[in-house]
Motif scaffolding. Structure first.
Motif, PDB file in Angstrom:
ATOM      1  N   MET A   1      29.491  36.118  45.321  1.00 15.51           N
ATOM      2  CA  MET A   1      30.336  36.150  46.479  1.00 15.51           C
ATOM      3  C   MET A   1      31.733  36.627  46.091  1.00 15.51           C
ATOM      4  SD  MET A   1      28.181  35.305  48.685  1.00 15.51           S
ATOM      5  CE  MET A   1      26.854  35.824  47.641  1.00 15.51           C
ATOM      6  N   ALA A   2      32.185  36.234  44.923  1.00 12.63           N
ATOM      7  CA  ALA A   2      33.497  36.677  44.455  1.00 12.63           C
ATOM      8  C   ALA A   2      33.491  38.180  44.206  1.00 12.63           C
ATOM      9  CB  ALA A   2      33.890  35.920  43.187  1.00 12.63           C
ATOM     10  N   ALA A   3      32.393  38.709  43.721  1.00  9.59           N
ATOM     11  CA  ALA A   3      32.301  40.146  43.479  1.00  9.59           C
ATOM     12  C   ALA A   3      32.389  40.924  44.786  1.00  9.59           C
ATOM     13  CB  ALA A   3      31.001  40.482  42.750  1.00  9.59           C
ATOM     14  N   VAL A   4      31.751  40.424  45.827  1.00  9.25           N
ATOM     15  CA  VAL A   4      31.810  41.083  47.135  1.00  9.25           C
ATOM     16  C   VAL A   4      33.229  41.049  47.673  1.00  9.25           C
ATOM     17  CG1 VAL A   4      31.023  40.947  49.535  1.00  9.25           C
ATOM     18  CG2 VAL A   4      29.396  40.646  47.676  1.00  9.25           C
ATOM     19  N   ALA A   7      35.344  43.554  45.648  1.00  9.56           N
ATOM     20  CA  ALA A   7      35.053  44.939  46.033  1.00  9.56           C
ATOM     21  C   ALA A   7      35.652  45.257  47.394  1.00  9.56           C
ATOM     22  CB  ALA A   7      33.543  45.181  46.037  1.00  9.56           C
ATOM     23  N   ALA A   8      35.576  44.319  48.314  1.00  6.57           N
ATOM     24  CA  ALA A   8      36.156  44.537  49.640  1.00  6.57           C
ATOM     25  C   ALA A   8      37.665  44.700  49.541  1.00  6.57           C
ATOM     26  CB  ALA A   8      35.802  43.377  50.560  1.00  6.57           C
ATOM     27  N   TYR A   9      38.308  43.884  48.711  1.00 11.19           N
ATOM     28  CA  TYR A   9      39.754  44.006  48.523  1.00 11.19           C
ATOM     29  C   TYR A   9      40.110  45.342  47.879  1.00 11.19           C
ATOM     30  CZ  TYR A   9      44.480  43.227  46.916  1.00 11.19           C
ATOM     31  OH  TYR A   9      45.817  43.356  46.688  1.00 11.19           O
ATOM     32  N   GLY A  10      39.238  45.838  47.022  1.00 10.01           N
ATOM     33  CA  GLY A  10      39.477  47.141  46.407  1.00 10.01           C
ATOM     34  C   GLY A  10      39.564  48.251  47.437  1.00 10.01           C
ATOM     35  N   PHE A  11      38.823  48.131  48.509  1.00  8.08           N
ATOM     36  CA  PHE A  11      38.863  49.141  49.560  1.00  8.08           C
ATOM     37  C   PHE A  11      40.025  48.953  50.524  1.00  8.08           C
ATOM     38  CE2 PHE A  11      34.449  49.640  48.218  1.00  8.08           C
ATOM     39  CZ  PHE A  11      34.393  51.020  48.108  1.00  8.08           C
ATOM     40  N   GLY A  12      40.634  47.784  50.515  1.00 14.68           N
ATOM     41  CA  GLY A  12      41.788  47.535  51.374  1.00 14.68           C
ATOM     42  C   GLY A  12      41.829  46.075  51.785  1.00 14.68           C
ATOM     43  N   ALA A  13      43.028  45.585  52.017  1.00 10.90           N
ATOM     44  CA  ALA A  13      43.196  44.171  52.337  1.00 10.90           C
ATOM     45  C   ALA A  13      42.478  43.780  53.622  1.00 10.90           C
ATOM     46  CB  ALA A  13      44.681  43.833  52.432  1.00 10.90           C
ATOM     47  N   ARG A  14      42.351  44.702  54.557  1.00  7.28           N
ATOM     48  CA  ARG A  14      41.697  44.352  55.818  1.00  7.28           C
ATOM     49  C   ARG A  14      40.193  44.156  55.637  1.00  7.28           C
ATOM     50  NH1 ARG A  14      42.945  49.771  56.163  1.00  7.28           N
ATOM     51  NH2 ARG A  14      41.152  51.131  56.411  1.00  7.28           N
ATOM     52  N   GLY A  78      34.322  47.619  43.007  1.00  9.68           N
ATOM     53  CA  GLY A  78      35.643  47.114  43.373  1.00  9.68           C
ATOM     54  C   GLY A  78      36.741  47.675  42.485  1.00  9.68           C
ATOM     55  N   LEU A  79      36.490  47.773  41.186  1.00  6.02           N
ATOM     56  CA  LEU A  79      37.478  48.357  40.274  1.00  6.02           C
ATOM     57  C   LEU A  79      37.708  49.829  40.581  1.00  6.02           C
ATOM     58  CD1 LEU A  79      36.454  46.716  36.888  1.00  6.02           C
ATOM     59  CD2 LEU A  79      38.599  46.378  38.138  1.00  6.02           C
ATOM     60  N   TRP A  80      36.621  50.539  40.866  1.00  5.32           N
ATOM     61  CA  TRP A  80      36.757  51.952  41.224  1.00  5.32           C
ATOM     62  C   TRP A  80      37.584  52.104  42.495  1.00  5.32           C
ATOM     63  CZ3 TRP A  80      34.766  54.208  45.693  1.00  5.32           C
ATOM     64  CH2 TRP A  80      34.918  55.584  45.785  1.00  5.32           C
ATOM     65  N   ALA A  81      37.293  51.275  43.481  1.00  3.68           N
ATOM     66  CA  ALA A  81      38.023  51.360  44.750  1.00  3.68           C
ATOM     67  C   ALA A  81      39.483  50.960  44.568  1.00  3.68           C
ATOM     68  CB  ALA A  81      37.360  50.464  45.798  1.00  3.68           C
ATOM     69  N   LEU A  82      39.733  49.970  43.732  1.00  2.00           N
ATOM     70  CA  LEU A  82      41.098  49.521  43.486  1.00  2.00           C
ATOM     71  C   LEU A  82      41.914  50.588  42.767  1.00  2.00           C
ATOM     72  CD1 LEU A  82      42.756  46.985  44.041  1.00  2.00           C
ATOM     73  CD2 LEU A  82      42.168  46.196  41.756  1.00  2.00           C
ATOM     74  N   ARG A  84      41.596  53.808  43.046  1.00  2.00           N
ATOM     75  CA  ARG A  84      41.916  54.955  43.917  1.00  2.00           C
ATOM     76  C   ARG A  84      42.885  54.587  45.035  1.00  2.00           C
ATOM     77  NH1 ARG A  84      38.461  54.370  48.398  1.00  2.00           N
ATOM     78  NH2 ARG A  84      38.771  56.445  49.223  1.00  2.00           N
ATOM     79  N   ARG A  85      43.187  53.285  45.179  1.00  2.00           N
ATOM     80  CA  ARG A  85      44.155  52.868  46.202  1.00  2.00           C
ATOM     81  C   ARG A  85      45.576  53.130  45.715  1.00  2.00           C
ATOM     82  NH1 ARG A  85      43.404  46.874  48.149  1.00  2.00           N
ATOM     83  NH2 ARG A  85      45.485  47.293  48.897  1.00  2.00           N
ATOM     84  N   ASP A  86      46.458  53.404  46.639  1.00  2.00           N
ATOM     85  CA  ASP A  86      47.866  53.584  46.325  1.00  2.00           C
ATOM     86  C   ASP A  86      48.565  52.260  46.598  1.00  2.00           C
ATOM     87  OD1 ASP A  86      50.331  54.599  45.708  1.00  2.00           O
ATOM     88  OD2 ASP A  86      50.605  55.586  47.639  1.00  2.00           O
ATOM     89  N   LEU A  87      48.804  51.484  45.540  1.00  2.00           N
ATOM     90  CA  LEU A  87      49.379  50.146  45.704  1.00  2.00           C
ATOM     91  C   LEU A  87      50.884  50.113  45.542  1.00  2.00           C
ATOM     92  CD1 LEU A  87      46.696  48.101  43.766  1.00  2.00           C
ATOM     93  CD2 LEU A  87      46.933  48.371  46.220  1.00  2.00           C
ATOM     94  N   THR A  88      51.506  51.277  45.449  1.00  2.00           N
ATOM     95  CA  THR A  88      52.971  51.292  45.286  1.00  2.00           C
ATOM     96  C   THR A  88      53.670  51.349  46.614  1.00  2.00           C
ATOM     97  OG1 THR A  88      52.957  53.689  45.046  1.00  2.00           O
ATOM     98  CG2 THR A  88      52.885  52.340  43.035  1.00  2.00           C
TER      99      THR A  88
END
Length: 88
Positions: A1-4, A7-14, A78-82, A84-88
């Motif tokens: 469940m933590a992995a899901v 991964a969801a957070y990696g794609f965006g907080a929403r 999740g790491l891949w998605a994180l 590619r996100r622009d967190l700045t």
């Protein structure tokens, strides 16, 4: 469940709500599955269905390895998605 959830957070907080949906689905399919009348094949999808119910019982190797590999793959997504996100 933590992995899901990760991964969801990696794609965006929403998308973190998907982590909560996974927790609720696991609860409904695992401990409450027989009470709500879920079919056996659907209850077997829950990670808790792969853990022995008795203390000291043998742990089945194949389901444990499959669930572990699935968790590693989902964390990798999740790491891949994180990355590619622009967190700045």
């Amino acid at each position: 469940m933590a992995a899901v959830a990760f991964a969801a957070y990696g794609f965006g907080a929403r998308w973190v709500v998907l982590g909560w949906i996974a927790v609720v689905a696991d609860l409904l399919l695992g401990p409450l599955g027989s009470l709500i009348g879920a079919p056996g094949w659907l209850r077997d999808l829950a990670p808790h269905a792969q853990v022995p119910a008795r203390v000291g019982a043998g742990v089945p190797v194949v389901p444990t390895v499959v669930v572990s590999i699935a968790a590693v793959v989902i964390v990798g997504i999740g790491l891949w998605a994180l990355r590619r996100r622009d967190l700045t």
